[in-house]
Design an enzyme around this catalytic site. Structure first.
Site, PDB file in Angstrom:
ATOM      1  N   ASN A  86       0.853  -1.183   0.000  1.00 17.18           N
ATOM      2  CA  ASN A  86       0.000   0.000   0.000  1.00 17.18           C
ATOM      3  C   ASN A  86       0.890   1.236   0.000  1.00 17.18           C
ATOM      4  O   ASN A  86       1.880   1.291   0.740  1.00 17.18           O
ATOM      5  CB  ASN A  86      -0.901  -0.003   1.232  1.00 17.18           C
ATOM      6  N   HIS A  99       6.527  -1.645   3.695  1.00 18.70           N
ATOM      7  CA  HIS A  99       6.354  -3.054   4.088  1.00 18.70           C
ATOM      8  C   HIS A  99       5.580  -3.770   3.004  1.00 18.70           C
ATOM      9  O   HIS A  99       4.691  -3.199   2.380  1.00 18.70           O
ATOM     10  CB  HIS A  99       5.640  -3.179   5.436  1.00 18.70           C
ATOM     11  N   HIS A 101       3.044  -6.783   2.353  1.00 24.51           N
ATOM     12  CA  HIS A 101       2.131  -7.737   2.991  1.00 24.51           C
ATOM     13  C   HIS A 101       2.233  -9.066   2.248  1.00 24.51           C
ATOM     14  O   HIS A 101       2.144  -9.099   1.017  1.00 24.51           O
ATOM     15  CB  HIS A 101       0.674  -7.262   2.876  1.00 24.51           C
TER      16      HIS A 101
END
Ligand code: AMP
Length: 113
Positions: A86, A99, A101
């Protein structure tokens, strides 16, 4: 600069379930899992988001994807898994430390919400 949430988890200032770590990244169990397996692959370097990464981060970014793929293999996700990054407010980013996911262990819907 103040440490990000994920840096504080890396240094042990905030508890977190770290499932894997190496010199470039960690894999943290998501506190609010959206699938039976939901890990966050996080670079040790606090790059805010992929849109602010630079050429010098190229090896780190590649390492995150390779690590996600290796972890998926180790967790026997041979039936499939999803990788999501995101970016920014419209992208649904809530923690400004890049990050990846890694989601798996159930049939995932498409398109995402
Ligand atoms: P994003 O919305 O893409 O920025 O993802 C941030 C993720 O971090 C969310 O899936 C949260 O559930 C997760 N998260 C937030 N705080 C923690 C924490 N203390 N430990 C583990 N995961 C967290």
């Amino acid at each position: 600069m103040e440490k990000t949430l994920f840096e504080k988890i890396m240094t042990g200032e905030i508890p977190g379930q770290i499932e894997y770590e190496d010199d470039l990244c960690i894999a943290l169990r998501d506190i609010n899992p959206q699938a039976p397996i939901h890990l966050l692959i996080i670079p040790r370097k606090p790059i805010p988001r992929v849109g602010e990464a630079s050429k010098e981060d190229q090896a780190t970014l590649g390492h995150l994807l390779l690590t996600a793929g290796q972890i998926a293999k180790n967790l026997n996700l041979e039936n499939g898994f999803r990788i999501v990054i995101n970016n920014g407010e419209d992208g649904g980013e809530t923690v400004p430390h890049l990050h990846v996911h890694l989601l798996g262990g159930r049939q995932l819907d498409w398109p995402p919400g």
